[in-house]
Design a protein around this motif. Structure first.
Motif, PDB file in Angstrom:
ATOM      1  N   PHE A 117     -41.196  46.513 -25.585  1.00  0.00           N
ATOM      2  CA  PHE A 117     -40.525  47.788 -25.339  1.00  0.00           C
ATOM      3  C   PHE A 117     -39.033  47.600 -25.576  1.00  0.00           C
ATOM      4  O   PHE A 117     -38.378  46.827 -24.876  1.00  0.00           O
ATOM      5  CB  PHE A 117     -40.781  48.269 -23.908  1.00  0.00           C
ATOM      6  N   GLN A 118     -38.509  48.290 -26.568  1.00  0.00           N
ATOM      7  CA  GLN A 118     -37.089  48.186 -26.911  1.00  0.00           C
ATOM      8  C   GLN A 118     -36.310  49.269 -26.168  1.00  0.00           C
ATOM      9  O   GLN A 118     -35.883  50.269 -26.730  1.00  0.00           O
ATOM     10  CB  GLN A 118     -36.904  48.324 -28.428  1.00  0.00           C
ATOM     11  N   GLY A 119     -36.146  49.067 -24.859  1.00  0.00           N
ATOM     12  CA  GLY A 119     -35.443  50.054 -24.051  1.00  0.00           C
ATOM     13  C   GLY A 119     -33.943  49.869 -24.073  1.00  0.00           C
ATOM     14  O   GLY A 119     -33.426  48.838 -24.509  1.00  0.00           O
ATOM     15  N   ASP A 120     -33.245  50.890 -23.592  1.00  0.00           N
ATOM     16  CA  ASP A 120     -31.782  50.812 -23.505  1.00  0.00           C
ATOM     17  C   ASP A 120     -31.375  49.852 -22.390  1.00  0.00           C
ATOM     18  O   ASP A 120     -32.104  49.671 -21.408  1.00  0.00           O
ATOM     19  CB  ASP A 120     -31.194  52.197 -23.225  1.00  0.00           C
ATOM     20  N   PRO A 121     -30.203  49.236 -22.519  1.00  0.00           N
ATOM     21  CA  PRO A 121     -29.707  48.360 -21.443  1.00  0.00           C
ATOM     22  C   PRO A 121     -29.146  49.190 -20.293  1.00  0.00           C
ATOM     23  O   PRO A 121     -28.271  50.038 -20.494  1.00  0.00           O
ATOM     24  CB  PRO A 121     -28.615  47.548 -22.138  1.00  0.00           C
ATOM     25  N   HIS A 122     -29.655  48.963 -19.089  1.00  0.00           N
ATOM     26  CA  HIS A 122     -29.181  49.660 -17.891  1.00  0.00           C
ATOM     27  C   HIS A 122     -28.911  48.627 -16.816  1.00  0.00           C
ATOM     28  O   HIS A 122     -29.769  47.792 -16.522  1.00  0.00           O
ATOM     29  CB  HIS A 122     -30.215  50.666 -17.386  1.00  0.00           C
ATOM     30  N   LEU A 123     -27.737  48.686 -16.215  1.00  0.00           N
ATOM     31  CA  LEU A 123     -27.362  47.743 -15.172  1.00  0.00           C
ATOM     32  C   LEU A 123     -27.332  48.458 -13.821  1.00  0.00           C
ATOM     33  O   LEU A 123     -26.627  49.452 -13.649  1.00  0.00           O
ATOM     34  CB  LEU A 123     -25.989  47.140 -15.467  1.00  0.00           C
ATOM     35  N   ASN A 124     -28.145  47.954 -12.882  1.00  0.00           N
ATOM     36  CA  ASN A 124     -28.207  48.502 -11.523  1.00  0.00           C
ATOM     37  C   ASN A 124     -28.540  49.995 -11.517  1.00  0.00           C
ATOM     38  O   ASN A 124     -27.954  50.767 -10.749  1.00  0.00           O
ATOM     39  CB  ASN A 124     -26.884  48.250 -10.783  1.00  0.00           C
ATOM     40  N   ARG A 125     -29.470  50.376 -12.370  1.00  0.00           N
ATOM     41  CA  ARG A 125     -29.958  51.750 -12.380  1.00  0.00           C
ATOM     42  C   ARG A 125     -31.466  51.753 -12.156  1.00  0.00           C
ATOM     43  O   ARG A 125     -32.164  50.834 -12.565  1.00  0.00           O
ATOM     44  CB  ARG A 125     -29.626  52.450 -13.709  1.00  0.00           C
ATOM     45  N   LEU A 126     -31.944  52.785 -11.519  1.00  0.00           N
ATOM     46  CA  LEU A 126     -33.352  52.882 -11.160  1.00  0.00           C
ATOM     47  C   LEU A 126     -34.139  53.349 -12.393  1.00  0.00           C
ATOM     48  O   LEU A 126     -34.346  54.548 -12.603  1.00  0.00           O
ATOM     49  CB  LEU A 126     -33.519  53.877 -10.003  1.00  0.00           C
ATOM     50  N   VAL A 127     -34.581  52.396 -13.213  1.00  0.00           N
ATOM     51  CA  VAL A 127     -35.290  52.765 -14.440  1.00  0.00           C
ATOM     52  C   VAL A 127     -36.730  53.164 -14.151  1.00  0.00           C
ATOM     53  O   VAL A 127     -37.322  53.928 -14.916  1.00  0.00           O
ATOM     54  CB  VAL A 127     -35.266  51.616 -15.466  1.00  0.00           C
ATOM     55  N   SER A 128     -37.310  52.628 -13.068  1.00  0.00           N
ATOM     56  CA  SER A 128     -38.668  52.951 -12.630  1.00  0.00           C
ATOM     57  C   SER A 128     -39.707  52.429 -13.613  1.00  0.00           C
ATOM     58  O   SER A 128     -39.380  51.832 -14.648  1.00  0.00           O
ATOM     59  CB  SER A 128     -38.837  54.458 -12.441  1.00  0.00           C
ATOM     60  N   ALA A 129     -40.962  52.702 -13.315  1.00  0.00           N
ATOM     61  CA  ALA A 129     -42.044  52.321 -14.214  1.00  0.00           C
ATOM     62  C   ALA A 129     -42.093  53.204 -15.454  1.00  0.00           C
ATOM     63  O   ALA A 129     -42.876  52.936 -16.377  1.00  0.00           O
ATOM     64  CB  ALA A 129     -43.389  52.389 -13.480  1.00  0.00           C
ATOM     65  N   TYR A 130     -41.267  54.261 -15.483  1.00  0.00           N
ATOM     66  CA  TYR A 130     -41.146  55.091 -16.686  1.00  0.00           C
ATOM     67  C   TYR A 130     -40.175  54.475 -17.690  1.00  0.00           C
ATOM     68  O   TYR A 130     -40.058  54.970 -18.815  1.00  0.00           O
ATOM     69  CB  TYR A 130     -40.661  56.506 -16.322  1.00  0.00           C
ATOM     70  N   PHE A 131     -39.409  53.469 -17.259  1.00  0.00           N
ATOM     71  CA  PHE A 131     -38.484  52.722 -18.107  1.00  0.00           C
ATOM     72  C   PHE A 131     -37.300  53.552 -18.592  1.00  0.00           C
ATOM     73  O   PHE A 131     -36.657  53.193 -19.571  1.00  0.00           O
ATOM     74  CB  PHE A 131     -39.201  52.119 -19.333  1.00  0.00           C
TER      75      PHE A 131
END
Length: 386
Positions: free
Chosen positions: A125-139
């Motif tokens: 999964f090539q997701g965006d980089p997120h720092l200390n954010r609630l990405v959840s199981a939805y990514f």
């Protein structure tokens, strides 16, 4: 597409074929969706030729719509007009989703570590980089924040009908989760939705000659609970406010403006019948390497054309007022609170994130909408709950 998503569509199709009551109640919803998608797909074929990817997108959307309609029908056949039981069921499911989101944040505060761990497990999964954010199981923190408007509304409805601390706790927990997503659009949508819910509660209170002291007690506990949780979400709130103040220099905001401009060009070039669903992906993949536009309303107009988009909005508004006029009591409050959530999501939040076509929003939202539609029909007919 998830393997479980394919399984869901297969089970929904089997349920539609094998259950007589479900088929009778669901076909009036499913058939118009199938006809519209077929005509739109033919429009795309005539303009751009036969292509596999757009047709697969159309089949996927039809599967999602069918599964959502059957979900609402199954809930109605199982619970009848006991909407509080159905609402509690949804809230409990989303509590599990939020708990999993917090666990992922604890284990992978940098989303890049989560993507790397998934790749080692065979899930690329090539997701965006997120720092200390609630990405959840939805990514995706932005989609997740908007989706949380659903349990936010449902917990408020349960609190209104049954003042209990657990519903205040769920409401506050959901608000904290929205803050932790760091999504500006989700936070703004949550504020709009809460303002409408308070307005709706004020209308109900104005019609009473007394004040429920339990509501006052729970209302006083809410800010105390928010303050108690302040150390956990204060840094996230500060960061979100900073992102709001620097929106003019934000690359994410610039990308959305760019998507909006490109969408307007496509709509202007194909205003009547659109490009055909989802032949839009041809243009967006080439232009920005994404399968759609950021705005759901723009994506609808680009795919289906302006007349159909206006017609769809008109039918949605008409259905809301026609159904709402049939309902009484707590169900009426729950109905209008939920439709306010849909309005905020469709008219505001979906302009920044294409959440309306996102299966994890569309499936539960459509299921609950269809369930309420069946309840309104039953009250109009004046029949006993099945």
């Amino acid at each position: 597409m998830l393997i479980s998503e394919v399984l869901l569509y297969v089970l929904a199709g089997a349920y539609l074929l094998l259950s007589g009551p479900a088929r009778r109640l669901s076909l009036p919803w499913v058939l118009p969706c199938a006809v519209v998608l077929l005509l739109s797909a033919l429009t795309g074929v005539l303009q751009w030729g036969m292509q596999a990817v757009p047709l697969l997108y159309a089949l996927r959307l039809l599967g999602t719509l069918t599964a959502g309609i059957l979900l609402g029908t199954a809930l109605y056949l199982q619970y009848g007009q006991a909407f509080k039981r159905v609402t509690r069921l949804f809230v409990r499911l989303y509590l599990a989703v939020v708990a999993l989101a917090f666990l992922l944040l604890l284990l992978f505060p940098d989303s890049r570590d989560l993507w790397a761990w998934l790749s080692r497990m065979g899930v690329v999964f090539q997701g965006d980089p997120h720092l200390n954010r609630l990405v959840s199981a939805y990514f995706d923190p932005n989609f997740f924040g908007v989706i949380l408007l659903l349990p936010l509304t449902w917990s408020y409805v349960l609190l209104h009908s049954q003042p209990a601390f657990r519903w205040w706790a769920v409401l506050v927990l959901t608000l904290v989760a929205i803050l932790l997503t760091g999504s500006r659009s989700a936070l703004a949508a949550a504020v709009l939705q809460l303002l409408f819910l308070l307005f709706l509660s004020a209308l109900v209170a104005a019609r009473r000659s007394w004040i429920d002291t339990r509501h006052l007690l729970q209302a006083s506990l809410s800010p105390i609970l928010l303050l108690a949780l302040l150390p956990f979400y204060l840094p996230y709130l500060a960061r979100t406010l900073i992102r709001l103040s620097t929106i003019g220099d934000d690359r994410s905001a610039a990308a959305r403006f760019d998507s909006y401009d490109f969408g307007m060009q496509l709509i202007a070039a194909h205003p009547l019948f659109g490009v055909g669903y989802n032949y839009l992906s041809m243009f967006t993949e080439q232009y920005r390497r994404l399968p759609s536009l950021d705005s759901s309303l723009q994506a609808t107009a680009a795919n289906f054309g302006i007349p159909f988009t206006i017609l769809l909005l008109g039918l949605t508004i008409t259905a809301a007022f026609r159904w709402g006029a049939r309902l009484r009591g707590p169900l009426a409050f729950g109905f209008w609170a939920y439709w306010a959530c849909l309005a905020v999501t469709i008219l505001f939040a979906s302009q920044f994130n294409n959440v309306l076509y996102y299966v994890f929003w569309l499936l539960p939202a459509l299921g609950y909408t269809v369930y309420l539609g069946h309840c309104a029909r039953r009250q109009a007919l004046g029949r006993a709950t099945p």
